[in-house]
Scaffold this active site. Structure first.
Site, PDB file in Angstrom:
ATOM      1  N   ASN A  50       0.837  -1.209   0.000  1.00 34.12           N
ATOM      2  CA  ASN A  50       0.000   0.000   0.000  1.00 34.12           C
ATOM      3  C   ASN A  50       0.869   1.255   0.000  1.00 34.12           C
ATOM      4  O   ASN A  50       0.687   2.169   0.811  1.00 34.12           O
ATOM      5  CB  ASN A  50      -0.941  -0.006   1.210  1.00 34.12           C
ATOM      6  N   HIS A  97      -9.220   3.572   8.471  1.00 33.62           N
ATOM      7  CA  HIS A  97      -9.649   2.240   8.038  1.00 33.62           C
ATOM      8  C   HIS A  97     -11.034   1.882   8.567  1.00 33.62           C
ATOM      9  O   HIS A  97     -11.758   1.114   7.927  1.00 33.62           O
ATOM     10  CB  HIS A  97      -8.640   1.179   8.505  1.00 33.62           C
TER      11      HIS A  97
END
Length: 464
Positions: free
Chosen positions: A315, A351
């Site tokens: 990521n 998240h």
């Protein structure tokens, strides 16, 4: 007509319909890039923005139906903030607060006890894009001497139009799962500057197909092996009845296989960015680079025996965004550790609201801290350096990889199981071995330095 067709396709593939829609949408990025290259490369910016905006909106509607209004509303609000508030700290803070609150409210009202593909999934990507946009517009009003090289490359000299922001936000190569890229990069794409052949579409078909092949291979691995390592198995009586070593090895393999879900999506998506030209990253050592949108360093991911290496390979663009807009802008705190903690706290909240995210990122800080101490110990100890450079290193590497992926999986358990009762059950079943191991390692590290590092070397480090 489309719904029954998707249901049949989902049944034949043995995958949930939302997952099938998502993967089809990622693949659609390739024909979209081909259309752009063949018919739109020399068209006006307005035409290109319209194509990107409408193709992205079509993908949003295909995946989430009428819920696409969430992203549209946030894009409109962001545009109004830039127009009405200008290059001010107020605009940056307002953007950050509004976009994050909207995202967190979405999590609150849609969250379940499992990983669901719904409108909040691409919205978290969009949130970073829009918040980053406000930072870049703010930086564009500063003197260049006040900006870092990164900020100079992304700073905006003028306020973008509404159509431009829509095209940037819904660009098919990054709307659904990323990667993150700046509006300045998008503007260069639209202007035809991201090419190895000035005035012509880039020679990026082969690099794009290479990334597609790697992504497809990762997808195949995940599709074949993931049914043998489901998250749900952790919560069964059968798992608890297994020997301790089996439970640990299951965590290791579960993590390794499970991460291919993300790797495959990011690498395949990167291929469409390369095909369009957005992945062009200039020339290094006489070779054209196509890694501007790389969200994965697959070779590093597969070979590194270090936690830090896995984080650096995974990521990438989101981590770079957090470093640029959170970690580095907290420089005024005067404490790197505090800035690191704040950055990880932001990523945990970004998240979602489950306790597992907070625990996972807190464990990341602790593990990375211990690993850095261990690496410093090896570097400063003549005995350990000699051992590391000896013929025994292949064996050491295998052992490193085992513990690396065991504890990588251990820290991912709360990230994937979300709720307190679930991840606590798993940790209890393996006697909190990860917590104990790293706590003991942290406590004995100073003692090991006294034993393994010569006094002279320790004194030099203290002076530094």
């Amino acid at each position: 007509m489309a719904a029954p067709l998707m249901e049949k396709l989902s049944e034949s593939l043995g995958s949930p319909e939302p997952a099938v829609r998502l993967m089809l949408s990622i693949l659609i990025g390739y024909p979209c890039a081909l259309v752009y290259r063949r018919f739109l490369f020399h068209q006006s910016a307005t035409v290109i923005h319209l194509f990107h905006a409408f193709s992205g909106l079509a993908l949003a509607a295909f995946n989430f139906g009428s819920q696409l209004y969430h992203s549209t509303l946030c894009v409109l609000v962001q545009f109004l903030m830039l127009r009405l508030m200008g290059r001010t700290v107020t605009a940056v803070l307002s953007s950050f607060i509004f976009q994050m609150i909207y995202l967190l409210a979405g999590y609150y009202y849609t969250a379940t006890e499992k990983y669901d593909i719904m409108w909040t999934m691409p919205h978290c990507v969009l949130t970073l894009k829009l918040v980053g946009l406000s930072f870049d517009y703010y930086d564009g009003g500063k003197d260049s001497s006040q900006l870092s090289s990164e900020q100079k490359n992304s700073a905006l000299s003028s306020v973008p139009s509404l159509l431009e922001i829509f095209g940037f936000s819904y660009f098919y190569g990054g709307f659904l799962v990323g990667p993150q890229f700046t509006l300045r990069s998008y503007q260069r794409l639209v202007a035809g500057e991201l090419t190895d052949c000035p005035g012509k579409p880039p020679n990026s078909v082969i690099p794009a197909m290479k990334r597609f092949s790697v992504g497809f291979a990762c997808l195949a691995i995940y599709t074949i092996f993931s049914p043998y390592y489901p998250d749900s198995y952790f919560l069964t009586d059968e798992y608890e009845a297994q020997p301790f070593w089996y439970r640990c090895v299951f965590i290791l393999l579960w993590a390794k296989i499970g991460l291919y879900k993300y790797v495959s999506c990011w690498v395949i998506e990167e291929g469409s960015c390369i095909l369009s030209g957005l992945g062009y990253n200039g020339v290094v050592d006489g070779k054209h680079q196509w890694d501007a949108c790389a969200n994965m360093k697959v070779w590093l991911f597969e070979t590194t025996p270090l936690f830090g290496g896995t984080i650096a390979s995974f990521n990438i663009n989101t981590n770079a965004w957090a470093a640029r807009h959170v970690f580095k802008r907290l420089k005024f705190l005067g404490n790197k550790a505090l800035s690191h903690v704040a950055t990880l706290a932001f990523l945990a909240i970004w998240h979602g609201l489950h306790s597992g995210y907070a625990l996972c990122f807190s464990m990341e800080f602790f593990i990375i801290t211990v690993e850095r101490q261990a690496l410093a110990l090896v570097r400063d100890s003549p005995l350990l350096m000699k051992l590391a450079n000896s013929s025994l290193y292949p064996l050491i590497y295998v052992v490193q990889q085992f513990f690396h992926w065991l504890f990588m999986g251990y820290s991912l358990v709360p990230f994937c199981l979300f709720s307190y009762d679930k991840w606590l059950k798993v940790y209890s079943s393996v006697y909190f071995c990860g917590h104990i191991f790293f706590l003991v390692a942290f406590l004995i590290m100073p003692y090991l330095r006294k034993v393994l590092v010569p006094k002279k070397e320790r004194s030099q480090k203290k002076q530094e």
